[in-house]
Design a protein around this motif. Structure first.
Motif, PDB file in Angstrom:
ATOM      1  N   GLY A 236       6.591 -40.048   5.408  1.00 11.51           N
ATOM      2  CA  GLY A 236       6.098 -39.344   6.586  1.00 11.51           C
ATOM      3  C   GLY A 236       6.851 -39.734   7.845  1.00 11.51           C
ATOM      4  O   GLY A 236       7.069 -40.914   8.111  1.00 11.51           O
ATOM      5  N   LYS A 237       7.264 -38.727   8.634  1.00  8.88           N
ATOM      6  CA  LYS A 237       7.992 -39.019   9.876  1.00  8.88           C
ATOM      7  C   LYS A 237       7.125 -39.799  10.864  1.00  8.88           C
ATOM      8  O   LYS A 237       7.621 -40.480  11.745  1.00  8.88           O
ATOM      9  CB  LYS A 237       8.491 -37.718  10.513  1.00  8.88           C
ATOM     10  N   TYR A 238       5.787 -39.696  10.695  1.00  9.68           N
ATOM     11  CA  TYR A 238       4.870 -40.427  11.568  1.00  9.68           C
ATOM     12  C   TYR A 238       4.996 -41.938  11.415  1.00  9.68           C
ATOM     13  O   TYR A 238       4.486 -42.705  12.230  1.00  9.68           O
ATOM     14  CB  TYR A 238       3.420 -39.991  11.316  1.00  9.68           C
ATOM     15  N   GLN A 239       5.703 -42.391  10.349  1.00  4.52           N
ATOM     16  CA  GLN A 239       5.855 -43.826  10.133  1.00  4.52           C
ATOM     17  C   GLN A 239       6.726 -44.491  11.196  1.00  4.52           C
ATOM     18  O   GLN A 239       6.709 -45.722  11.323  1.00  4.52           O
ATOM     19  CB  GLN A 239       6.445 -44.104   8.739  1.00  4.52           C
ATOM     20  N   ARG A 279       0.549 -42.491   0.838  1.00  2.00           N
ATOM     21  CA  ARG A 279       1.040 -42.222   2.188  1.00  2.00           C
ATOM     22  C   ARG A 279       2.187 -41.221   2.086  1.00  2.00           C
ATOM     23  O   ARG A 279       3.298 -41.570   1.714  1.00  2.00           O
ATOM     24  CB  ARG A 279       1.527 -43.497   2.884  1.00  2.00           C
ATOM     25  N   TRP A 280       1.901 -39.949   2.389  1.00  4.09           N
ATOM     26  CA  TRP A 280       2.849 -38.853   2.209  1.00  4.09           C
ATOM     27  C   TRP A 280       3.566 -39.016   0.861  1.00  4.09           C
ATOM     28  O   TRP A 280       4.781 -39.046   0.762  1.00  4.09           O
ATOM     29  CB  TRP A 280       3.847 -38.770   3.370  1.00  4.09           C
ATOM     30  N   ILE A 290       2.294 -32.816  -2.167  1.00  9.98           N
ATOM     31  CA  ILE A 290       2.187 -34.023  -1.353  1.00  9.98           C
ATOM     32  C   ILE A 290       0.712 -34.396  -1.197  1.00  9.98           C
ATOM     33  O   ILE A 290      -0.139 -33.544  -0.967  1.00  9.98           O
ATOM     34  CB  ILE A 290       2.792 -33.810   0.060  1.00  9.98           C
ATOM     35  N   ASP A 292      -1.876 -37.326   0.926  1.00  9.69           N
ATOM     36  CA  ASP A 292      -1.895 -38.314   1.997  1.00  9.69           C
ATOM     37  C   ASP A 292      -3.343 -38.694   2.286  1.00  9.69           C
ATOM     38  O   ASP A 292      -4.235 -37.842   2.290  1.00  9.69           O
ATOM     39  CB  ASP A 292      -1.232 -37.761   3.263  1.00  9.69           C
ATOM     40  N   VAL A 303      -0.077 -35.559   9.994  1.00  8.88           N
ATOM     41  CA  VAL A 303       0.246 -34.951   8.705  1.00  8.88           C
ATOM     42  C   VAL A 303       0.541 -33.463   8.874  1.00  8.88           C
ATOM     43  O   VAL A 303       1.514 -32.935   8.318  1.00  8.88           O
ATOM     44  CB  VAL A 303      -0.914 -35.166   7.704  1.00  8.88           C
ATOM     45  N   GLN A 306       3.844 -32.873  10.292  1.00  5.13           N
ATOM     46  CA  GLN A 306       4.875 -33.066   9.271  1.00  5.13           C
ATOM     47  C   GLN A 306       4.983 -31.816   8.380  1.00  5.13           C
ATOM     48  O   GLN A 306       6.086 -31.363   8.049  1.00  5.13           O
ATOM     49  CB  GLN A 306       4.509 -34.274   8.409  1.00  5.13           C
ATOM     50  N   GLU A 310       8.207 -28.731   7.253  1.00  2.40           N
ATOM     51  CA  GLU A 310       8.671 -28.459   5.892  1.00  2.40           C
ATOM     52  C   GLU A 310       8.990 -26.974   5.736  1.00  2.40           C
ATOM     53  O   GLU A 310       8.492 -26.123   6.478  1.00  2.40           O
ATOM     54  CB  GLU A 310       7.595 -28.856   4.881  1.00  2.40           C
ATOM     55  N   TYR A 391      -0.773 -29.346  -0.605  1.00  2.24           N
ATOM     56  CA  TYR A 391      -1.200 -30.605   0.020  1.00  2.24           C
ATOM     57  C   TYR A 391      -2.592 -30.985  -0.477  1.00  2.24           C
ATOM     58  O   TYR A 391      -3.485 -30.137  -0.585  1.00  2.24           O
ATOM     59  CB  TYR A 391      -1.220 -30.461   1.546  1.00  2.24           C
TER      60      TYR A 391
END
Length: 403
Positions: A236-239, A279-280, A290, A292, A303, A306, A310, A391
């Protein structure tokens, strides 16, 4: 008792917040302090990092543990809740506590646990601290279960504290504003112990500054630091926000030698080194699948952001929640053009699918209901075409049933 019997006793006899909600939340640390005394204060026998926050604390804990492992340290890791097996909560260098150790701990302390009415969480924290002391870890990364000030883990005096962020979750227990929740989370701040805050938030910055000044602790806001951001296997880019908090925390940690190569390798091998799930996490391709564990407004916002980045033809969402969440804000964010599969996690707090469907319809979210998570997931996989995106989430317990 055998291992399964031991677990059955733990879950049946002791209130567990994840299953029972508010009635399992105790508003004092007396039991934890007394149990630690009974165990000869194991929390004083190892160094630790204490991690609180609304979102990102689990991922941050696993990143910290992975980097410290790569640096050659023996690292304890205590997190909650577990997804598949209770033993996921207590690990050393990625290895879960043995079934034998769980059985022996309960057998040796059963009369104390029964006689003092300890909660599931109080008992589990005691087990983790005893195990880390017994195994002589160099350092343990300890995740707060709920809140901070009155959380069972808050009997430790760590080397450093990390607070990831503050969001409106568990408001029925922690308060209904960011300021009130920040006060509870900031309860982990100890006199003279450095504190790192992953995200600067206007509503909470003053509270953290005030409390650290009172307790003569240094404070650093990680997102205001100039930090090199490394790649990680947590997709996840949120990381990125969590990574900044983790790296700042390690830069402020005294007495441990951590090099750039340990950081790079540790962040690239979080899943391999620690066994982190949910986590993602990618479960399939064509369609992309995916899951999460994000389960509140702030986490799900990350999320959904993110997902927007996609590329896919149609979005399918298998969603379930527990019944103590404020969902209006969540439903406001959810895309109206997605196809929904409403499910109920198999816990007593699970929000019934018919009620979930009715609530969703108020926000023009259309979908079908399913008896189980697996049924909803199975139907979604049948209906999703290869260029679609599927998802699964809404609750940790939904994810637990399919990973």
């Amino acid at each position: 008792m055998k291992y399964k019997e031991t677990l059955d006793w733990m879950f049946a006899q002791l209130p567990m917040y994840q299953q029972k909600g508010k009635i399992a939340f105790k508003n004092k640390l007396d039991n934890s302090i007394n149990f630690a005394l009974h165990l000869d204060n194991p929390e004083k026998k190892f160094k630790s990092i204490h991690v609180a926050g609304t979102n990102g604390k689990g991922s941050s804990c696993h990143m910290l543990a992975s980097i410290l492992q790569e640096a050659g340290y023996k690292v304890g890791l205590y997190t909650s809740p577990h997804l598949k097996d209770f033993r996921e909560r207590i690990k050393i260098n990625g290895n879960t506590i043995s079934k034998k150790a769980v059985k022996q701990f309960i057998a040796h302390n059963k009369s104390f646990l029964e006689g003092n009415g300890l909660s599931f969480f109080e008992m589990t924290v005691g087990m983790a601290f005893h195990y880390f002391a017994e195994q002589k870890v160099d350092i343990a990364v300890i995740e707060v279960g709920l809140g901070g000030r009155l959380d069972s883990t808050n009997i430790i005096v760590p080397e450093i504290s990390l607070i990831t962020n503050i969001g409106l979750d568990h408001t029925h227990l922690l308060g209904d504003t960011l300021e009130k929740i920040a006060l509870e989370k900031a309860g982990i701040i100890k006199k003279g112990v450095p504190v790192v805050i992953s995200e600067t938030q206007l509503e909470t910055k003053g509270i953290f500054n005030m409390l650290t000044a009172q307790r003569k602790s240094s404070i650093v806001f990680a997102d205001q630091q100039n930090i090199k951001v490394y790649s990680t296997d947590l997709l996840g880019k949120y990381q990125i926000k969590n990574i900044k908090g983790v790296l700042t925390c390690l830069s402020e940690l005294k007495g441990f030698k951590i090099k750039k190569k340990h950081i790079a390798k540790g962040l690239l091998n979080v899943v391999k080194n620690t066994g982190l799930l949910g986590r993602w996490q990618q479960l399939g391709q064509e369609p992309t699948i995916i899951c999460d564990t994000a389960h509140n407004k702030e986490g799900l916002a990350l999320v959904l952001n993110q997902i927007k980045q996609e590329s896919f033809d149609r979005l399918h969402m298998v969603l379930g929640f527990v019944n103590d969440k404020e969902l209006d804000d969540v439903f406001n964010m959810l895309p109206k053009n997605a196809k929904y599969y409403f499910v109920c996690p198999n816990v007593s707090r699970g929000l019934q699918t018919e009620k979930l469907q009715r609530l969703a319809e108020h926000f023009d979210l259309k979908g079908e209901v399913y008896t189980t998570v697996s049924e909803g997931f199975k139907d979604a996989k049948v209906k999703a075409k290869k260029n679609d995106f599927l998802y699964i989430g809404g609750s940790t317990f939904v994810v637990a049933e399919i990973v």
